[in-house]
Write an enzyme that holds these catalytic residues in place. Structure first.
Site, PDB file in Angstrom:
ATOM      1  CB  SER A 107     -14.047 -24.302  13.893  1.00 45.23           C
ATOM      2  OG  SER A 107     -12.787 -23.830  14.266  1.00 45.23           O
ATOM      3  CG  ASP A 158     -16.467 -24.838  20.064  1.00 43.54           C
ATOM      4  OD1 ASP A 158     -17.078 -23.891  19.508  1.00 43.54           O
ATOM      5  OD2 ASP A 158     -15.229 -24.843  20.202  1.00 43.54           O
ATOM      6  CB  THR A 160     -15.121 -29.436  15.488  1.00 49.78           C
ATOM      7  OG1 THR A 160     -14.332 -28.329  15.044  1.00 49.78           O
ATOM      8  CG2 THR A 160     -14.705 -30.690  14.731  1.00 49.78           C
ATOM      9  CD  GLU A 299     -12.543 -29.860  17.706  1.00 55.79           C
ATOM     10  OE1 GLU A 299     -12.487 -28.896  16.931  1.00 55.79           O
ATOM     11  OE2 GLU A 299     -13.366 -29.913  18.642  1.00 55.79           O
ATOM     12  CG  HIS A 308      -8.455 -17.999  17.744  1.00 54.77           C
ATOM     13  ND1 HIS A 308      -8.613 -17.199  16.635  1.00 54.77           N
ATOM     14  CD2 HIS A 308      -9.219 -19.099  17.511  1.00 54.77           C
ATOM     15  CE1 HIS A 308      -9.435 -17.792  15.775  1.00 54.77           C
ATOM     16  NE2 HIS A 308      -9.810 -18.945  16.286  1.00 54.77           N
TER      17      HIS A 308
END
Ligand SMILES: *[C@@H]1O[C@H](CO)[C@@H](O)[C@H](O)[C@H]1NC(C)=O
Ligand SMILES: *[C@@H]1O[C@H](CO)[C@@H](O)[C@H](O)[C@H]1NC(C)=O
Ligand SMILES: *[C@@H]1O[C@H](CO)[C@@H](O)[C@H](O)[C@H]1NC(C)=O
Ligand SMILES: [Zn+2]
Length: 414
Positions: A107, A158, A160, A299, A308
């Site tokens: 990412s 995080d 992004t 996002e 995941h």
């Protein structure tokens, strides 16, 4: 990390569009050009070139997640077999992605490509392969007079959102990312609105929901630096009319990630669509009288995590939550008198989702059972946390092997 020549002023809207359309990224690309719809000429603003740019990322979503979600929704709501998601209605094509050092981007390299229009290594946050900061589209547009915002469901620190608003060598440097996002870097403050999770990297370790390795309280520092702050659902709800929003706004609505949609207690956390609505109302109100519009990153962060986790029950709800947020964006575009470009794309797929497994050597059964996902009421991660909270004695375990198994197999790797 050094700040070198980063060409950060070199972007224009035209090059932005060239960049975004020519992106070497994965997944699905959706483009909606809107604005001016149903608005009389009198309502047109003084600057005819005024634009809003909305960049949306379905993090970790490949074509299979979209197909799975479409089928799930048809089953759940008893819809026709040709019923489609809002995303499907705006689909225009696919794109290829890889990173500078891997056939599969993570990412961080994925969002660095979106933000800076260049390929870097997996883990890179707004830096080139040789770790020089690269100018991001958010920075470029802010420097041209746009207002800017970040809306996510994960930690705001995080990968992004970080790639648009900070420059660090590795995505794990979340303490430093938080500092950049508040303007503690050579360019000064360039983000006007933040809505997401991730209080943790803004507060010192000594606080119950803090995890910074230094003793700084960035939330207090931000507040004494003009930022307004919302830290929970009640304060968030006061922003809804747009009347109570003062920018810059820092909204940290969870300690780490906002819970998956399937686990989310709506009394405690807003949905992505609600966050998007507040952001669009606030940014359009704040740019009402200016010559420039706004840039907003949105996002659907945790589609990636559910992939995941190999948790399709969580993933279909994440995609549906994103589809609802996308619908808010389309509605905004239809009603806005400012030309607005919205682009929705993905960085990579996570988890290798497949919907029809071939077990028999002969003609395969193309089966999948949406009712199994419909019957799930929580994510695997939620269940894991519940089990871990039980004392071993209550589980009647002789050793902690079971607990170790849970930690190893079920807890999502960071
Ligand atoms: C990675 O970046 C370096 C430095 O810019 C470049 O020389 C190399 O060709 C790139 N590799 C790939 C696979 O893009
Ligand atoms: C604005 O916030 C105040 C409390 O700070 C609240 O009483 C009021 O109802 C809010 N206004 C709107 C329009 O939401
Ligand atoms: C789903 O739940 C219903 C009601 O409890 C049950 O009858 C059905 O067998 C379940 N389906 C699956 C596939 O587990
Ligand atoms: Zn991703």
């Amino acid at each position: 990390m050094k700040f070198g020549n980063n060409n950060r002023n070199a972007f224009s809207i035209k090059t932005l569009l060239d960049i975004l359309i020519g992106l070497t990224s994965v997944g699905i690309v959706l483009i909606t050009l809107g604005g001016l719809g149903g608005v009389s000429a009198a309502a047109l603003q003084s600057n005819p070139n005024k634009k809003n740019v909305i960049f949306m990322v379905t993090d970790g979503m490949g074509p299979a997640s979209l197909a799975l979600t479409r089928g799930f929704k048809q089953f759940r709501d008893k819809l026709e077999i040709d019923d489609v998601l809002t995303l499907d209605k705006h689909f225009i094509g696919t794109s290829r992605t890889r990173s500078n050092n891997s056939l599969v981007t993570d990412s961080a390299a994925g969002a660095t490509a979106f933000a800076c229009a260049l390929k870097s290594y997996n883990g890179a946050i707004g830096v080139t392969p040789d770790k020089q900061p690269c100018g991001t589209i958010l920075e470029a547009l802010k420097l041209q007079g746009y207002l800017t915002g970040l809306v996510v469901t994960t930690r705001i620190t995080d990968a992004t959102p970080a790639c648009f608003s900070s420059h660090v060598d590795y995505r794990s440097q979340e303490d430093l990312i938080a500092q950049h996002q508040l303007g503690e870097y050579p360019l000064g403050r360039l983000v006007d609105l933040i809505l997401g999770g991730g209080r943790c990297h803004f507060l010192p370790n000594s606080y119950p929901d803090g995890c910074r390795s230094d003793s700084r309280n960035l939330i207090e520092e931000a507040q004494s630096n003009d930022w307004s702050y919302v830290g929970n659902r009640e304060e968030f709800d006061l922003l809804k009319s747009g009347e109570n929003v003062t920018l810059p706004l820092l909204g940290l609505l969870a300690t780490t990630d906002i819970p998956y949609a399937i686990d989310r207690d709506s009394k405690e956390y807003p949905s992505l669509a609600e966050q998007v609505k507040v952001a669009l109302t606030s940014l359009s109100k704040a740019t009402k009288d200016s010559d420039e519009g706004f840039f907003l990153l949105i996002e659907g962060s945790r589609i990636d995590h559910a992939g995941h986790d190999n948790d399709p029950a969580a993933q279909v709800r994440e995609v549906l939550a994103y589809d609802d947020a996308f619908k808010e964006v389309i509605k905004f575009i239809d009603e806005s008198d400012v030309e607005t470009v919205a682009i929705s794309t993905s960085d990579h797929e996570t988890g290798g989702l497949a919907t029809a497994r071939q077990i028999a050597p002969d003609y395969p059964d193309y089966l999948w059972y949406p009712e199994v996902l419909l019957n799930s009421t929580h994510s695997g991660g939620y269940l894991t946390q519940k089990i871990l909270k039980f004392k071993q004695s209550e589980l009647g375990l002789k050793s902690d092997k079971f607990k170790q198994f849970l930690i190893k197999k079920l807890l999502r790797p960071i």
